[in-house]
Design a protein around this motif. Structure first.
Motif, short mmCIF file in Angstrom:
data_model
loop_
_atom_site.label_atom_id
_atom_site.label_comp_id
_atom_site.label_asym_id
_atom_site.label_seq_id
_atom_site.Cartn_x
_atom_site.Cartn_y
_atom_site.Cartn_z
N VAL A 1 -2.64 57.81 -28.95
CA VAL A 1 -3.29 56.63 -29.47
C VAL A 1 -4.62 56.67 -29.77
O VAL A 1 -5.58 57.19 -29.23
CB VAL A 1 -3.15 55.38 -28.19
CG1 VAL A 1 -3.86 53.94 -28.66
CG2 VAL A 1 -2.08 55.33 -27.59
N GLU A 2 -5.00 56.22 -31.21
CA GLU A 2 -6.05 57.16 -31.96
C GLU A 2 -7.40 56.23 -31.22
O GLU A 2 -7.53 55.05 -31.12
CB GLU A 2 -5.91 56.45 -33.52
CG GLU A 2 -4.88 57.32 -34.15
CD GLU A 2 -5.34 58.65 -34.24
OE1 GLU A 2 -6.52 59.01 -34.25
OE2 GLU A 2 -4.53 59.37 -34.61
N GLY A 3 -8.38 57.02 -31.01
CA GLY A 3 -9.68 56.60 -30.36
C GLY A 3 -9.70 56.54 -28.79
O GLY A 3 -10.93 56.47 -28.42
N VAL B 1 -6.12 49.13 -24.83
CA VAL B 1 -4.49 49.38 -25.13
C VAL B 1 -4.03 48.99 -23.71
O VAL B 1 -4.17 49.62 -22.79
CB VAL B 1 -4.08 50.43 -25.84
CG1 VAL B 1 -2.78 50.18 -25.88
CG2 VAL B 1 -4.71 50.51 -27.32
N LEU B 2 -3.29 47.83 -23.51
CA LEU B 2 -2.63 47.63 -22.20
C LEU B 2 -1.37 48.20 -22.28
O LEU B 2 -0.66 47.49 -22.97
CB LEU B 2 -2.88 46.21 -21.77
CG LEU B 2 -4.20 45.53 -21.56
CD1 LEU B 2 -4.41 43.86 -21.45
CD2 LEU B 2 -4.97 46.13 -20.52
N ALA C 1 -1.28 48.75 -32.35
CA ALA C 1 -1.69 49.39 -30.93
C ALA C 1 -2.12 50.75 -30.99
O ALA C 1 -3.09 51.26 -30.33
CB ALA C 1 -0.89 49.01 -29.91
N VAL C 2 -1.52 51.55 -31.68
CA VAL C 2 -1.80 53.11 -31.75
C VAL C 2 -2.78 53.54 -32.94
O VAL C 2 -3.31 54.53 -32.93
CB VAL C 2 -0.82 53.72 -31.64
CG1 VAL C 2 0.33 53.59 -30.52
CG2 VAL C 2 0.24 53.67 -33.18
N ALA C 3 -2.90 52.73 -33.75
CA ALA C 3 -3.91 52.88 -35.13
C ALA C 3 -5.20 52.96 -34.79
O ALA C 3 -5.77 52.20 -33.66
CB ALA C 3 -3.40 51.78 -36.09
N PRO C 4 -5.91 53.68 -35.37
CA PRO C 4 -7.62 53.71 -35.38
C PRO C 4 -8.14 52.44 -35.34
O PRO C 4 -7.66 51.30 -36.09
CB PRO C 4 -7.97 54.60 -36.30
CG PRO C 4 -6.83 55.30 -36.95
CD PRO C 4 -5.63 54.51 -36.66
N CYS C 5 -9.09 52.01 -34.82
CA CYS C 5 -10.09 50.84 -34.86
C CYS C 5 -10.79 50.57 -36.21
O CYS C 5 -11.07 51.75 -36.72
CB CYS C 5 -10.96 50.74 -33.70
SG CYS C 5 -10.24 50.51 -32.19
N LYS C 6 -11.15 49.57 -36.72
CA LYS C 6 -11.99 49.21 -37.71
C LYS C 6 -13.25 49.76 -37.29
O LYS C 6 -13.81 49.74 -36.08
CB LYS C 6 -12.00 47.80 -38.18
CG LYS C 6 -10.36 47.34 -38.75
CD LYS C 6 -10.55 45.64 -38.87
CE LYS C 6 -9.30 45.23 -39.28
NZ LYS C 6 -9.13 43.86 -39.33
#
Length: 830
Positions: free
Chosen positions: A283-285, A271-272, A259-264
């Protein structure tokens, strides 16, 4: 390494901790305090090779901060920087910075009160005011004061009211980091939210995605709201490139990391999250924050001894923390689901958990620390006395404290387990009963949120079946199951230091241990079914199942979870209880007593022999010949509670009581015979006269005049008759009773013709109190009330005479009342 706002004040902070031992750091969200400050302290000479321990309130934030710092150093987590959280530890002999959650710090302090291997303790996000954070600060302050003067303490926060903390730290300097990495636009609603919050949140998310770039972080109060919002978003037609992720404490670690990692590339995420994402977590991004304005907090009720989760508005400080999440990586926007006019009415800060929590864990920790009273330590907010006293009583019930409030060997073992004392006691007791495996699983189950949140059946057995994959249609969350099993394994290892011979399960005449184990942990929540289908708890409160279900047939339940709304609690989680099993396992809970008590319904003394579990009476039989002194004492108790109406207070007795009270009012040394005083001392003056009596009829035979006179000495009786007589003989010769119902104004009612010739108002109590005269007409109707007879004769008499002579012409109306002959007839005899 990119510059962050905190970098500008690091030299000032380092110098403050060189010059002194304590400091307070206030820095806005995203300033970098969590990850820059520990690394900056690593090279300080005062550290002298010791470690830095940084306290993080939340597990996810602790792991995330440690990993980020390790990456900054080009290392793996567990080398220079490591972490310790529940069920997950990554440290090594090389570790110099340990990021720990609050319970871990408490354990470290209990095992080494001087923290010999620690050079500095950092309290991050202290504004959240968790109970263990306040406790940890109080313990480290005492450790610093008594054992380690050189130990450094640093309290850090984004939204802290710094001055009280600085004062608590001995006037520590406050370092302020101003500035944010990126600006954040705040968007309020134009009108108040109506209807379900999830509907408003979902529509706001869709709008935000359409209007702005970047990922979305959404704050919701709990898991239920998160999942309902996710369901609405799934139906809203969002693009397939938008991923919905949940973020809360019940998720497996892998799901939290995802949930906290960067998106592709080409992907966006929503993120809920609960308040877990509020502090010390990037939270990345994220460029957009949607804040529903609500949070869920535990609140303990000393009235009921129970904790419930309550949804409350966020504080302004929390709202600022949430808003700051949008400006960590780039300019952002925060949507607040309340109006700008409502915002100033939000509470400024979160209420300290210490003021609203169950204090049993705190009380046990303080006892293990060696503090007999919380007042021995320094607190930002002292523990509430009522809740603390209740916590001590619970610990005694759980055998963690002895009768004098000192920690027992069992209590010391419970404290080392690091879980609620109720569950710790259950594990230790289960070890004795060879039920440790079952108890560890149940403890894990009760420490988590409900495995089956949609299931209306409250039976714990269903959750245990789901835990073992035997729930059929009832499938439990796999992450929660893994956590429960891992925690159960850890507890088993902690409790069972060495393998014991397998003696086999004891024969409990049944196959379900849940009710027994819950009854061990919650002896005050054992419940007996009443005739109307509701239940009576051992703590004296009422309880009811939410609806008709299989457990409704059970004569006895053990309740693990209840709410405390209204006069009766609703049972949320329970199991059927076999009393025979409980008596075999914990016979000390069954109390045998003999009771000789006044029964208000029967208006008599009843003697009973009882077996009880707290307020639950299991068996009651009459005692044929109770001791006479117990019967007499019960009668006295009955009179004290019901009042003097149980006794025969005749008119003469009431008059005597009033006369005695008048003398007591004007003379020290006389007994107080007011009703309140007589009831308060009934065991002193009445008890010897109650032997041989059993009920109200017997009491009615008591001669209250004699009993009241018995409170006086012989001299006082003589003085009473002289100074406050029962009657007064007036000039006509009539003997008129004196009314003493008002001790400040005793009076007689007498026809005025009977007082002719009497010049002065009669006086009582040695001349100190004038008698009030109710002067009557020939037909016994009042015509004047006076305490000054001479004034009446001189002034008012002639007006009264003029009026009465016309109405009563045959009666005697002389011109000179002083020289006239008194009479109780129409005219005086010649």
């Amino acid at each position: 390494m990119k510059q962050l706002p905190i970098d500008a004040v690091l030299p000032e902070l380092l110098q403050a901790l060189r010059d002194g031992t304590n400091a307070v750091l206030v820095a806005e969200p995203g300033a970098g305090k969590t990850t820059r400050v520990p690394l900056a302290l690593l090279q300080e000479k005062w550290l002298n090779g010791r470690k830095i321990v940084m306290l993080e309130p939340r597990r996810l934030a602790a792991r995330s901060a440690a990993k980020y710092m390790a990456t900054t150093l080009g290392e793996q987590v567990g080398e220079t920087v490591g972490y310790r959280v529940r069920l997950d530890t990554k440290v090594s002999a090389k570790t110099k910075i340990e990021v720990v959650t609050e319970g871990v710090l408490t354990r470290m302090l209990q095992e080494d009160q001087a923290l010999e291997q620690v050079g500095a303790v950092l309290f991050d996000e202290f504004h959240e005011r968790h109970l263990h954070g306040d406790l940890g600060l109080a313990l480290t302050l005492q450790s610093q004061s008594l054992l380690r003067e050189e130990l450094r303490l640093l309290v850090m926060s984004a939204t802290l009211d710094a001055e009280p903390v600085a004062e608590l730290l001995g006037g520590a300097p406050v370092i302020q980091s101003s500035g944010r990495v990126f600006p954040v636009e705040t968007v309020y609603r134009s009108t108040r939210v109506e209807g379900r919050i999830e509907t408003q949140v979902a529509s706001t998310i869709v709008e935000a995605i359409r209007e702005h770039e970047g990922d979305v972080l959404v704050f919701l109060p709990g898991v239920g709201e998160i999942r309902r919002t996710a369901g609405l978003l799934a139906q809203s037609g969002l693009a397939s490139s938008i991923r919905i992720a949940e973020l809360h404490g019940n998720l497996p670690l892998e799901a939290q990391d995802a949930a906290v990692a960067p998106c592709k590339p080409g992907e966006r995420k929503v993120v809920l999250a609960t308040s877990i994402a509020e502090s010390s977590l990037t939270v990345e991004g994220i460029r957009i924050v949607v804040d529903c304005g609500l949070m869920r907090v535990p609140k303990f009720s000393p009235r009921t001894g129970m904790t419930r989760l309550e949804t409350v508005p966020v504080s302004q400080a929390s709202a600022d923390q949430r808003r700051g999440r949008a400006g960590r990586l780039a300019p952002g926007v925060c949507y607040r689901l309340w109006t700008e006019q409502e915002h100033p009415y939000l509470p400024p800060h979160n209420a300290p958990e210490l003021l609203e929590a169950d204090l049993a864990p705190l009380a046990l920790e303080l006892s293990a620390w060696g503090a007999d009273d919380p007042g021995e330590l320094m607190w930002l907010d002292a523990p509430p006395q009522a809740a603390y006293r209740q916590a001590l009583e619970l610990l005694k019930l759980l055998q963690a404290l002895d009768a004098d409030g000192r920690i027992t060997s069992r209590g010391a073992r419970i404290a080392k387990l690091g879980l609620h004392p109720r569950l710790g006691f259950m594990l230790l007791k289960a070890e004795e009963l060879n039920l440790l495996d079952e108890a560890c699983e149940l403890a894990g189950l009760l420490s988590e949120r409900d495995l089956l949140p949609q299931e209306r059946n409250v039976d714990v057995s269903l959750r245990l079946e789901a835990l073992h994959g035997a729930g059929g249609r009832l499938e439990a969350d796999r992450g929660a199951v893994q956590r429960i099993k891992a925690q159960a394994k850890q507890w088993r290892q902690m409790v069972k230091a060495k393998e014991q011979e397998d003696q086999g399960k004891r024969d409990w005449k049944g196959t379900s241990y849940a009710g027994l184990l819950i009854a061990l942990a919650y002896p005050d929540r054992i419940a007996q079914k009443r005739a109307d289908g509701r239940y009576l708890l051992a703590n004296g409160r009422g309880a009811a199942l939410p609806e008709l279900q299989p457990l409704s047939r059970s004569a006895f339940l053990a309740a693990a979870e209840l709410d405390d709304a209204g006069s009766e609690s609703r049972i949320r989680l329970a199991a059927e209880l076999d009393l025979d099993m409980l008596e075999q396992a914990a016979g000390e809970q069954f109390q045998a007593e003999e009771s000789v008590e006044w029964d208000p319904g029967a208006q008599a003394v009843r003697a009973r022999r009882r077996i009880r579990l707290g307020s639950i009476i299991l068996k009651e039989t009459p005692i044929q010949q109770p001791a006479p002194e117990l019967i007499a004492a019960a009668l006295a108790d009955g009179i004290a509670s019901a009042g003097l109406g149980l006794l025969s207070m005749s008119k003469a007795a009431r008059q005597l009581q009033a006369r005695m009270q008048l003398m007591a009012h004007h003379n020290s040394g006389w007994p107080d015979v007011s009703e309140a005083a007589l009831l308060a001392t009934v065991h002193d003056w009445l008890l010897p006269h109650l032997y041989g009596m059993k009920n109200k009829s017997d009491l009615q035979r008591l001669n209250m005049v004699q009993l009241l006179e018995g409170l006086l000495t012989w001299g006082q009786r003589q003085e009473l008759d002289e100074q406050v007589p029962t009657h007064m003989t007036v000039p006509s010769g009539s003997r008129i009773p004196i009314d003493y119902s008002d001790p400040d104004a005793p009076f007689i009612a007498v026809r005025l013709q009977e007082l002719f010739g009497l010049r002065e108002t009669p006086r009582l109590a040695g001349g100190r109190l004038p008698l009030t005269l109710h002067l009557l007409s020939p037909s016994q109707r009042p015509v004047q009330v006076t305490r000054d007879l001479r004034s009446f004769w001189n002034e008012a008499y002639f007006e009264v005479k003029k009026d009465l002579k016309g109405r009563y012409p045959k009666h005697y109306w002389p011109d000179d009342p002083y020289a006239a002959q008194p009479t109780n007839r129409v005219k005086p005899l010649t």
